[in-house]
Scaffold this motif. Structure first.
Motif, PDB file in Angstrom:
ATOM      1  N   VAL A 148       1.383  -7.770  -8.990  1.00 32.23           N
ATOM      2  CA  VAL A 148       1.398  -9.054  -8.136  1.00 32.23           C
ATOM      3  C   VAL A 148       1.998  -8.507  -6.623  1.00 32.23           C
ATOM      4  CG1 VAL A 148       2.059 -11.214  -7.371  1.00 32.23           C
ATOM      5  CG2 VAL A 148       1.375 -10.647  -9.830  1.00 32.23           C
ATOM      6  N   TRP A 149       3.084  -7.823  -6.729  1.00 32.86           N
ATOM      7  CA  TRP A 149       3.598  -7.204  -5.449  1.00 32.86           C
ATOM      8  C   TRP A 149       2.713  -6.358  -4.830  1.00 32.86           C
ATOM      9  CZ3 TRP A 149       5.179  -2.034  -4.521  1.00 32.86           C
ATOM     10  CH2 TRP A 149       5.890  -1.779  -3.859  1.00 32.86           C
ATOM     11  N   GLN A 150       2.224  -5.331  -5.511  1.00 29.89           N
ATOM     12  CA  GLN A 150       1.461  -4.174  -4.689  1.00 29.89           C
ATOM     13  C   GLN A 150      -0.016  -4.792  -4.268  1.00 29.89           C
ATOM     14  OE1 GLN A 150      -0.744  -0.882  -5.739  1.00 29.89           O
ATOM     15  NE2 GLN A 150      -2.010  -2.778  -6.025  1.00 29.89           N
ATOM     16  N   ASN A 151      -0.408  -6.002  -4.625  1.00 30.65           N
ATOM     17  CA  ASN A 151      -1.586  -6.548  -4.110  1.00 30.65           C
ATOM     18  C   ASN A 151      -1.598  -7.515  -3.119  1.00 30.65           C
ATOM     19  OD1 ASN A 151      -3.383  -5.079  -5.682  1.00 30.65           O
ATOM     20  ND2 ASN A 151      -3.311  -6.484  -7.426  1.00 30.65           N
ATOM     21  N   LYS A 152      -0.542  -7.871  -2.663  1.00 29.41           N
ATOM     22  CA  LYS A 152      -0.079  -8.809  -1.725  1.00 29.41           C
ATOM     23  C   LYS A 152      -0.896  -8.000  -0.399  1.00 29.41           C
ATOM     24  CE  LYS A 152       3.706 -11.199  -3.238  1.00 29.41           C
ATOM     25  NZ  LYS A 152       4.593 -12.340  -2.692  1.00 29.41           N
ATOM     26  N   PRO A 153      -1.470  -9.017   0.408  1.00 27.63           N
ATOM     27  CA  PRO A 153      -2.466  -8.559   1.499  1.00 27.63           C
ATOM     28  C   PRO A 153      -1.581  -7.647   2.526  1.00 27.63           C
ATOM     29  CG  PRO A 153      -2.811 -10.887   1.056  1.00 27.63           C
ATOM     30  CD  PRO A 153      -1.697 -10.288   0.062  1.00 27.63           C
ATOM     31  N   GLU A 154      -0.298  -8.248   2.600  1.00 28.97           N
ATOM     32  CA  GLU A 154       0.540  -7.574   3.556  1.00 28.97           C
ATOM     33  C   GLU A 154       1.524  -6.501   3.144  1.00 28.97           C
ATOM     34  OE1 GLU A 154       3.169 -10.599   1.427  1.00 28.97           O
ATOM     35  OE2 GLU A 154       1.151 -10.566   2.062  1.00 28.97           O
ATOM     36  N   ARG A 155       1.329  -6.153   1.811  1.00 25.91           N
ATOM     37  CA  ARG A 155       1.672  -4.724   1.340  1.00 25.91           C
ATOM     38  C   ARG A 155       1.108  -3.552   1.969  1.00 25.91           C
ATOM     39  NH1 ARG A 155       5.260  -5.994   0.360  1.00 25.91           N
ATOM     40  NH2 ARG A 155       5.024  -7.257  -1.423  1.00 25.91           N
ATOM     41  N   THR A 156       2.061  -2.561   2.354  1.00 25.85           N
ATOM     42  CA  THR A 156       1.743  -1.371   3.092  1.00 25.85           C
ATOM     43  C   THR A 156       1.776  -0.360   2.229  1.00 25.85           C
ATOM     44  OG1 THR A 156       3.810  -0.933   4.087  1.00 25.85           O
ATOM     45  CG2 THR A 156       2.342  -2.198   5.410  1.00 25.85           C
ATOM     46  N   MET A 176       1.960  15.557 -13.395  1.00 27.34           N
ATOM     47  CA  MET A 176       2.101  14.916 -11.956  1.00 27.34           C
ATOM     48  C   MET A 176       2.537  13.372 -11.903  1.00 27.34           C
ATOM     49  SD  MET A 176      -1.475  14.109  -9.835  1.00 27.34           S
ATOM     50  CE  MET A 176      -1.746  15.749  -9.705  1.00 27.34           C
ATOM     51  N   THR A 177       3.368  13.538 -11.022  1.00 29.73           N
ATOM     52  CA  THR A 177       4.002  12.146 -10.966  1.00 29.73           C
ATOM     53  C   THR A 177       3.143  11.234  -9.951  1.00 29.73           C
ATOM     54  OG1 THR A 177       5.104  12.576  -8.720  1.00 29.73           O
ATOM     55  CG2 THR A 177       6.324  13.208 -10.728  1.00 29.73           C
ATOM     56  N   ILE A 178       3.603   9.936 -10.131  1.00 34.07           N
ATOM     57  CA  ILE A 178       2.943   8.819  -9.206  1.00 34.07           C
ATOM     58  C   ILE A 178       2.886   9.223  -7.804  1.00 34.07           C
ATOM     59  CG2 ILE A 178       2.625   6.454  -8.595  1.00 34.07           C
ATOM     60  CD1 ILE A 178       3.659   5.645 -11.324  1.00 34.07           C
ATOM     61  N   VAL A 179       4.084   9.739  -7.342  1.00 33.99           N
ATOM     62  CA  VAL A 179       4.308  10.054  -5.873  1.00 33.99           C
ATOM     63  C   VAL A 179       3.202  11.185  -5.511  1.00 33.99           C
ATOM     64  CG1 VAL A 179       5.989  10.801  -4.036  1.00 33.99           C
ATOM     65  CG2 VAL A 179       6.716   9.200  -5.943  1.00 33.99           C
ATOM     66  N   GLU A 180       3.161  11.993  -6.321  1.00 32.69           N
ATOM     67  CA  GLU A 180       2.336  13.197  -6.161  1.00 32.69           C
ATOM     68  C   GLU A 180       0.866  12.617  -5.986  1.00 32.69           C
ATOM     69  OE1 GLU A 180       4.985  16.669  -8.110  1.00 32.69           O
ATOM     70  OE2 GLU A 180       3.646  15.627  -9.485  1.00 32.69           O
ATOM     71  N   LEU A 181       0.444  11.783  -7.037  1.00 29.33           N
ATOM     72  CA  LEU A 181      -0.748  11.465  -7.153  1.00 29.33           C
ATOM     73  C   LEU A 181      -1.201  10.546  -5.864  1.00 29.33           C
ATOM     74  CD1 LEU A 181      -3.529  11.031  -9.045  1.00 29.33           C
ATOM     75  CD2 LEU A 181      -2.411   8.955  -9.932  1.00 29.33           C
ATOM     76  N   LEU A 182      -0.242   9.576  -5.466  1.00 24.27           N
ATOM     77  CA  LEU A 182      -0.640   8.885  -4.388  1.00 24.27           C
ATOM     78  C   LEU A 182       0.018   9.510  -3.103  1.00 24.27           C
ATOM     79  CD1 LEU A 182       0.082   5.387  -5.949  1.00 24.27           C
ATOM     80  CD2 LEU A 182      -1.838   6.574  -5.499  1.00 24.27           C
ATOM     81  N   CYS A 183      -0.389  10.879  -2.826  1.00 24.38           N
ATOM     82  CA  CYS A 183       0.281  11.520  -1.962  1.00 24.38           C
ATOM     83  C   CYS A 183      -0.020  11.050  -0.191  1.00 24.38           C
ATOM     84  CB  CYS A 183       0.191  12.883  -1.833  1.00 24.38           C
ATOM     85  SG  CYS A 183      -1.596  13.381  -1.901  1.00 24.38           S
ATOM     86  N   THR A 184      -1.244  10.279  -0.221  1.00 22.19           N
ATOM     87  CA  THR A 184      -1.737   9.781   1.048  1.00 22.19           C
ATOM     88  C   THR A 184      -2.082   8.257   0.768  1.00 22.19           C
ATOM     89  OG1 THR A 184      -3.865  10.283   0.652  1.00 22.19           O
ATOM     90  CG2 THR A 184      -2.403  12.330   1.917  1.00 22.19           C
ATOM     91  N   ALA A 185      -2.187   7.741   1.870  1.00 23.08           N
ATOM     92  CA  ALA A 185      -2.639   6.244   1.915  1.00 23.08           C
ATOM     93  C   ALA A 185      -4.095   6.142   1.474  1.00 23.08           C
ATOM     94  CB  ALA A 185      -2.545   5.725   3.317  1.00 23.08           C
ATOM     95  N   GLU A 186      -4.955   7.180   1.937  1.00 20.43           N
ATOM     96  CA  GLU A 186      -6.392   7.038   1.237  1.00 20.43           C
ATOM     97  C   GLU A 186      -6.460   7.183  -0.268  1.00 20.43           C
ATOM     98  OE1 GLU A 186      -5.868   7.879   5.317  1.00 20.43           O
ATOM     99  OE2 GLU A 186      -5.186   9.338   3.823  1.00 20.43           O
ATOM    100  N   LYS A 187      -5.304   7.524  -0.956  1.00 20.31           N
ATOM    101  CA  LYS A 187      -5.340   7.581  -2.504  1.00 20.31           C
ATOM    102  C   LYS A 187      -4.738   6.292  -3.140  1.00 20.31           C
ATOM    103  CE  LYS A 187      -5.599  12.641  -2.784  1.00 20.31           C
ATOM    104  NZ  LYS A 187      -5.143  13.730  -3.370  1.00 20.31           N
ATOM    105  N   TRP A 188      -4.353   5.318  -2.409  1.00 21.92           N
ATOM    106  CA  TRP A 188      -3.759   4.091  -2.732  1.00 21.92           C
ATOM    107  C   TRP A 188      -4.929   3.083  -2.613  1.00 21.92           C
ATOM    108  CZ3 TRP A 188      -1.760  -0.029   0.267  1.00 21.92           C
ATOM    109  CH2 TRP A 188      -1.050  -1.240  -0.354  1.00 21.92           C
ATOM    110  N   THR A 189      -4.899   2.101  -3.800  1.00 24.95           N
ATOM    111  CA  THR A 189      -5.979   0.988  -3.683  1.00 24.95           C
ATOM    112  C   THR A 189      -5.123  -0.342  -3.814  1.00 24.95           C
ATOM    113  OG1 THR A 189      -8.097   0.137  -3.745  1.00 24.95           O
ATOM    114  CG2 THR A 189      -6.993   1.197  -5.934  1.00 24.95           C
TER     115      THR A 189
END
Length: 95
Positions: free
Chosen positions: A74-82, A1-14
């Motif tokens: 650091v990049w992915q944890n910025k509050p404005e990151r989508t 499984m790739t990261i793109v497949e694992l994080l297939c929806t916003a609900e799977k990202w934190t």
């Protein structure tokens, strides 16, 4: 499984934890209860020690090409990151 497949929806990202349960409790990224992942947590979940460094470097290079010089976490944890921004980088990095 790739990261793109694992994080297939916003609900799977934190953010601010390598992984979380559905009820938002922080857990290790290899925990069987983990269902949401940050980029680095997903990297650990999807790729073993032999591939981890290569995939990490792919993401870093993609960020650098975009003029982003901070660490992945650091990049992915910025509050404005989508989620859309995160997925765009992951897809470009082909991870």
């Amino acid at each position: 499984m790739t990261i793109v497949e694992l994080l297939c929806t916003a609900e799977k990202w934190t953010q601010h934890a390598s992984a979380r349960t559905w009820d938002e409790h922080a857990v290790g990224c290899l925990s069987p209860d983990a269902v949401k992942f940050c980029v680095v947590g997903a990297l650990h979940r999807c790729y073993g020690p032999s591939q981890w460094a290569v995939m990490h470097k792919r993401i870093e290079r993609c960020l650098w090409r975009r003029g982003i010089e901070s660490e992945i976490v650091v990049w992915q944890n910025k509050p404005e990151r989508t989620f859309k921004e995160v997925m765009s980088v992951l897809k470009e990095a082909n991870v």
